[in-house]
Design an enzyme around this catalytic site. Structure first.
Site, PDB file in Angstrom:
ATOM      1  N   SER A   1     -21.038   0.740   9.817  1.00 60.91           N
ATOM      2  CA  SER A   1     -19.963   1.725   9.663  1.00 60.91           C
ATOM      3  C   SER A   1     -18.612   1.050   9.474  1.00 60.91           C
ATOM      4  O   SER A   1     -18.293   0.059  10.133  1.00 60.91           O
ATOM      5  CB  SER A   1     -19.895   2.621  10.903  1.00 60.91           C
ATOM      6  OG  SER A   1     -18.720   3.401  10.866  1.00 60.91           O
TER       7      SER A   1
ATOM      8  N   LYS B   1     -24.832  14.899  13.155  1.00 62.19           N
ATOM      9  CA  LYS B   1     -23.764  15.887  12.939  1.00 62.19           C
ATOM     10  C   LYS B   1     -24.187  17.322  13.293  1.00 62.19           C
ATOM     11  O   LYS B   1     -23.393  18.088  13.825  1.00 62.19           O
ATOM     12  CB  LYS B   1     -23.305  15.866  11.472  1.00 62.19           C
ATOM     13  CG  LYS B   1     -22.535  14.611  11.077  1.00 62.19           C
ATOM     14  CD  LYS B   1     -22.040  14.746   9.648  1.00 62.19           C
ATOM     15  CE  LYS B   1     -21.528  13.435   9.111  1.00 62.19           C
ATOM     16  NZ  LYS B   1     -20.907  13.555   7.804  1.00 62.19           N
TER      17      LYS B   1
ATOM     18  N   ASP C   1     -14.862  16.316   6.878  1.00 65.47           N
ATOM     19  CA  ASP C   1     -15.435  15.763   5.640  1.00 65.47           C
ATOM     20  C   ASP C   1     -14.909  16.462   4.378  1.00 65.47           C
ATOM     21  O   ASP C   1     -14.505  15.802   3.412  1.00 65.47           O
ATOM     22  CB  ASP C   1     -16.962  15.859   5.668  1.00 65.47           C
ATOM     23  CG  ASP C   1     -17.592  14.839   6.607  1.00 65.47           C
ATOM     24  OD1 ASP C   1     -17.005  13.752   6.795  1.00 65.47           O
ATOM     25  OD2 ASP C   1     -18.672  15.122   7.156  1.00 65.47           O
TER      26      ASP C   1
ATOM     27  N   GLY D   1     -27.357  20.132   0.410  1.00 68.63           N
ATOM     28  CA  GLY D   1     -27.619  19.685   1.779  1.00 68.63           C
ATOM     29  C   GLY D   1     -26.348  19.778   2.620  1.00 68.63           C
ATOM     30  O   GLY D   1     -25.404  20.501   2.285  1.00 68.63           O
TER      31      GLY D   1
ATOM     32  N   MET E   1     -20.081  11.264  -3.908  1.00 69.20           N
ATOM     33  CA  MET E   1     -19.730  11.099  -2.488  1.00 69.20           C
ATOM     34  C   MET E   1     -20.265   9.787  -1.923  1.00 69.20           C
ATOM     35  O   MET E   1     -19.825   9.350  -0.866  1.00 69.20           O
ATOM     36  CB  MET E   1     -20.264  12.275  -1.672  1.00 69.20           C
ATOM     37  CG  MET E   1     -19.521  13.566  -1.912  1.00 69.20           C
ATOM     38  SD  MET E   1     -19.954  14.739  -0.609  1.00 69.20           S
ATOM     39  CE  MET E   1     -19.382  16.258  -1.318  1.00 69.20           C
TER      40      MET E   1
ATOM     41  N   TYR F   1     -20.946   5.596  -2.126  1.00 69.32           N
ATOM     42  CA  TYR F   1     -20.151   4.467  -2.620  1.00 69.32           C
ATOM     43  C   TYR F   1     -20.931   3.192  -2.385  1.00 69.32           C
ATOM     44  O   TYR F   1     -21.908   3.156  -1.627  1.00 69.32           O
ATOM     45  CB  TYR F   1     -18.780   4.406  -1.931  1.00 69.32           C
ATOM     46  CG  TYR F   1     -18.866   4.204  -0.439  1.00 69.32           C
ATOM     47  CD1 TYR F   1     -18.854   5.294   0.419  1.00 69.32           C
ATOM     48  CD2 TYR F   1     -18.994   2.926   0.114  1.00 69.32           C
ATOM     49  CE1 TYR F   1     -18.961   5.126   1.784  1.00 69.32           C
ATOM     50  CE2 TYR F   1     -19.100   2.756   1.487  1.00 69.32           C
ATOM     51  CZ  TYR F   1     -19.083   3.854   2.312  1.00 69.32           C
ATOM     52  OH  TYR F   1     -19.198   3.689   3.659  1.00 69.32           O
TER      53      TYR F   1
HETATM   54  P1  ATR Z   1     -26.794  15.354   3.136  1.00 68.62           P
HETATM   55  O1  ATR Z   1     -26.563  15.790   4.538  1.00 68.62           O
HETATM   56  O2  ATR Z   1     -26.300  13.985   2.806  1.00 68.62           O
HETATM   57  O3  ATR Z   1     -26.351  16.378   2.139  1.00 68.62           O
HETATM   58  P2  ATR Z   1     -29.485  16.284   2.918  1.00 68.62           P
HETATM   59  O4  ATR Z   1     -29.122  17.490   3.718  1.00 68.62           O
HETATM   60  O5  ATR Z   1     -30.771  15.581   3.178  1.00 68.62           O
HETATM   61  O6  ATR Z   1     -28.374  15.184   3.020  1.00 68.62           O
HETATM   62  O7  ATR Z   1     -29.424  16.710   1.374  1.00 68.62           O
HETATM   63  C1  ATR Z   1     -29.701  15.834   0.341  1.00 68.62           C
HETATM   64  C2  ATR Z   1     -29.438  16.553  -0.982  1.00 68.62           C
HETATM   65  O8  ATR Z   1     -29.678  15.624  -2.044  1.00 68.62           O
HETATM   66  C3  ATR Z   1     -30.345  17.738  -1.225  1.00 68.62           C
HETATM   67  O9  ATR Z   1     -29.624  18.696  -1.948  1.00 68.62           O
HETATM   68  C4  ATR Z   1     -31.453  17.109  -2.091  1.00 68.62           C
HETATM   69  O10 ATR Z   1     -32.129  18.032  -2.900  1.00 68.62           O
HETATM   70  P3  ATR Z   1     -33.333  18.936  -2.298  1.00 68.62           P
HETATM   71  O11 ATR Z   1     -32.683  20.037  -1.529  1.00 68.62           O
HETATM   72  O12 ATR Z   1     -34.071  19.411  -3.475  1.00 68.62           O
HETATM   73  O13 ATR Z   1     -34.138  18.001  -1.423  1.00 68.62           O
HETATM   74  C5  ATR Z   1     -30.639  16.183  -2.925  1.00 68.62           C
HETATM   75  N1  ATR Z   1     -31.403  15.066  -3.522  1.00 68.62           N
HETATM   76  C6  ATR Z   1     -31.910  13.985  -2.885  1.00 68.62           C
HETATM   77  N2  ATR Z   1     -32.516  13.147  -3.759  1.00 68.62           N
HETATM   78  C7  ATR Z   1     -32.382  13.725  -4.981  1.00 68.62           C
HETATM   79  C8  ATR Z   1     -32.784  13.351  -6.300  1.00 68.62           C
HETATM   80  N3  ATR Z   1     -33.451  12.221  -6.543  1.00 68.62           N
HETATM   81  N4  ATR Z   1     -32.450  14.188  -7.326  1.00 68.62           N
HETATM   82  C9  ATR Z   1     -31.795  15.339  -7.096  1.00 68.62           C
HETATM   83  N5  ATR Z   1     -31.380  15.742  -5.869  1.00 68.62           N
HETATM   84  C10 ATR Z   1     -31.670  14.952  -4.826  1.00 68.62           C
END
Ligand code: ATR
Length: 273
Positions: A14, A65, A102, A128, A213, A215
């Protein structure tokens, strides 16, 4: 000395201690800021112990979170909307206040890059936790339209339904998307695996701004892809990291630190410049 820290798992890498130490120096605040990596089922106890032992405030990151949201005494309206807490402050009355900085950090970073949000067409990829946290602050900037696209379309639909009282937000499948958009924000975790969200290259044009988002020391997969297809302006989430931290620092200390110099030092620390 007032004590702060960040809870996460893993949290070793972090940048929050680096950022908050610079903020404290800059604003001449006496505080220390550390790291805590409790086992996933021991977060609640670790949080209690930290505040019982005199901690003043903390940040909370992945995967805690949503749990933090259930553990505080009082939630700010932006934490309620986000469904997650990334900042906790112990108030003078002994109340644990849960906040979420955030989305405010994202908007502050977009503005610092000169991106206009009012009357713009925004495409938000992902549905997500990161997308949820961004929605209310983005809609507060009065875009003309905000479209959510997600691999699992029903999640995008649910989010749009939850936030449609705040502004013109709709859900579309990746196949349905029709441009032009002024800004595309990638909130998916796809870049973590070096993957790309399934976005049609035709949606990228020279006048579009791209925000990831995520990096890293070099361009994320999404930013490389967008540049390759002619995107004019691309930004990664490092500025958002610094801006959300500045917002948290302001919640705790009542004084807003400057972010420009800190972002420059962070980039140097990461070897980006
Ligand atoms: P965060 O809290 O970082 O948002 P999360 O709640 O696990 O993490 O959500 C990840 C997001 O990235 C979701 O919208 C996921 O899509 P799904 O809802 O279909 O799972 C999206 N995501 C992850 N990998 C992806 C990929 N290879 N292509 C498109 N979307 C992806």
């Amino acid at each position: 000395m007032d004590r702060y820290l960040v809870f996460g798992h893993p949290v070793r890498h972090s940048k929050s201690p680096f950022i908050h130490t610079l903020f404290a120096r800059q604003t001449q605040q006496e505080l220390e800021y550390g790291l805590a990596e409790p086992a996933v089922d021991e977060f609640a106890q670790a949080l209690r112990t930290f505040f019982d032992q005199g901690g003043k405030g903390c940040n909370v990151t992945v995967p805690f979170k949503e749990q933090a949201f259930t553990l505080v005494d009082c939630l700010s309206s932006r934490a309620k909307r986000a469904g997650a807490v990334n900042t906790i402050k112990l108030t003078d009355d002994g109340v644990l206040l849960g906040d979420n900085t955030d989305g405010a950090g994202l908007v502050a970073d977009l503005k610092s890059h000169g991106v206009t949000l009012a009357d713009s067409r925004i495409l938000l990829l992902g549905a997500g936790g990161a997308a949820r946290g961004a929605l209310a602050p983005l809609l507060a900037e009065l875009p003309s339209e905000l479209v959510i696209a997600n691999r699992t379309h029903t999640k995008a639909q649910q989010l749009a339904a939850e936030f449609c009282d705040l502004g013109p937000v709709t859900a579309q499948t990746y196949e349905q998307l029709a441009g032009p958009f002024d800004l595309v924000i990638n909130s998916t975790s796809a870049s973590l695996q070096g993957e790309l969200p399934p976005l049609a290259p035709a949606l990228i044009h020279t006048d579009i701004a791209i925000y990831d988002m995520m990096y890293g020391a070099s361009d994320t997969a999404f930013i490389s892809w967008a540049k390759q297809h002619g995107a004019r302006q691309s930004m990664d989430g490092l500025g958002m990291l610094v801006e959300q931290a500045a917002e948290a620092f302001t919640v705790w200390r009542g004084i807003r630190p400057g972010t420009k110099q800190v972002l420059r030092e962070l980039k140097r620390n990461l070897g980006v410049i």
